[in-house]
Design an enzyme around this catalytic site. Sequence first.
Site, PDB file in Angstrom:
ATOM      1  N   ALA A 139     -50.418  -5.745  18.298  1.00 53.72           N
ATOM      2  CA  ALA A 139     -49.966  -4.529  17.623  1.00 53.72           C
ATOM      3  C   ALA A 139     -48.773  -3.957  18.373  1.00 53.72           C
ATOM      4  CB  ALA A 139     -51.094  -3.510  17.550  1.00 53.72           C
ATOM      5  N   TYR A 187     -56.235   3.106  12.811  1.00 50.96           N
ATOM      6  CA  TYR A 187     -54.904   3.575  13.158  1.00 50.96           C
ATOM      7  C   TYR A 187     -54.255   4.260  11.949  1.00 50.96           C
ATOM      8  CZ  TYR A 187     -55.964   0.926  17.322  1.00 50.96           C
ATOM      9  OH  TYR A 187     -56.588   0.463  18.468  1.00 50.96           O
ATOM     10  N   GLN A 218     -47.284  -8.040  14.522  1.00 51.17           N
ATOM     11  CA  GLN A 218     -48.006  -6.984  13.824  1.00 51.17           C
ATOM     12  C   GLN A 218     -47.371  -5.643  14.182  1.00 51.17           C
ATOM     13  OE1 GLN A 218     -51.974  -5.362  15.069  1.00 51.17           O
ATOM     14  NE2 GLN A 218     -52.701  -6.388  13.213  1.00 51.17           N
ATOM     15  N   CYS A 253     -54.079  -6.616  21.697  1.00 47.70           N
ATOM     16  CA  CYS A 253     -53.367  -5.712  22.598  1.00 47.70           C
ATOM     17  C   CYS A 253     -53.560  -6.137  24.052  1.00 47.70           C
ATOM     18  CB  CYS A 253     -53.863  -4.285  22.412  1.00 47.70           C
ATOM     19  SG  CYS A 253     -53.380  -3.552  20.828  1.00 47.70           S
ATOM     20  N   ARG A 293     -60.772 -12.720  20.751  1.00 48.08           N
ATOM     21  CA  ARG A 293     -61.389 -12.841  22.078  1.00 48.08           C
ATOM     22  C   ARG A 293     -61.807 -14.270  22.382  1.00 48.08           C
ATOM     23  NH1 ARG A 293     -65.111  -7.285  22.023  1.00 48.08           N
ATOM     24  NH2 ARG A 293     -63.472  -5.970  21.138  1.00 48.08           N
TER      25      ARG A 293
END
Length: 366
Positions: free
Chosen positions: A57, A182, A100, A25, A324
Amino acid sequence: MSKLFSTFKIGPLELANRIIIAPMCQYSAEQGSATDWHLIHLGSLALSGAGLLILEATAVSPEARISPADLGLYSDENEQALARVLQAVRQHSDMPIGIQLGHAGRKASCAAPWDGGAQVAADAGGWTTEAPSAVPYAETDRPPVALDDAGLARVREAFAQTARRAARLGLDMVEVHAAHGYLLHQFLSPLSNQRTDQYGGSLENRMRFPLEVFDAVRAAFPADKPVGVRISATDWVEGGWDLAQSVAFSRALAARGSAYVHVSSGGLSAQQKIDVGPGYQLPFAQEIKRHVEVPVIGVGMITTPEQAETAIRDGSADLVALARGILYDPRWPWHAAATLGAQVEAPRQYWRSQPAAYKNLFATGK
């Protein structure tokens, strides 16, 4: 020969190597629409030499967004903005690109992480969230609205409609987000799903709606392109979603035509206690891989080329995803190829950067 840099197929989609750029994100969209940040960010990653890039996402409706600045694909404006970004990226990279699709459920209407990440009040631009049950993520959050039959149908169609938009954009694959606390993960976990109808209670019932959403997306996206699912293998909370249930869910997904299972963990409960360390989620991927006949993507603090190579060689996963780590080092695949004695795709504009010590690092045949 490096296994990490061997070719691999996810369904009919052939990848140059087994390095996946995981969805990450960016909280940089405007009303769901991609911006110049996405052009810069995705353009950089598309030149990294990885085998596949999966977009962050992407919300299937305005209320599905984690934050007001989330990327979305629920409107014509969203579709046009993302088309502009993809067109530019594809001019300079032939890396396969997936997307995604997600719905934040009770974890929606939150500020960006750098603004604290707390739920945004209704009078400050927030909105009413929706979930399997009226159980908030945090005690200070407003309770979500429990989805009724009409709400469930609306969410299913939102996923399907977004998959159709992804198809129009020419994206190479779709990943359904059923992880990290989620909405679809909320249906799976008994901690967040307290329903007493056909969508709650038993494992079969809790899996029902996520499987229905998968079916809707699979039917809406071209049959010759893969659709996979990202899951959280465990809630890291006693009495919550766990590995054994994840195996059952993964088998059900594979039986329905899921092209792969992308195995992460956590995110559902603030009470989670995670034993974090290098490769800490790979054992989950390895166990699921024992039970399904579709590719499994492993993740979790995979930071060195040797780690990634070992994960493929010892059967922990078929592919590895970086998040990351590749933000920190967008040329991670180049450096991994150099370390492992492999070759990697690089844009010809950068061929002169090849270090003298690695004369055959870049594949320059194209």
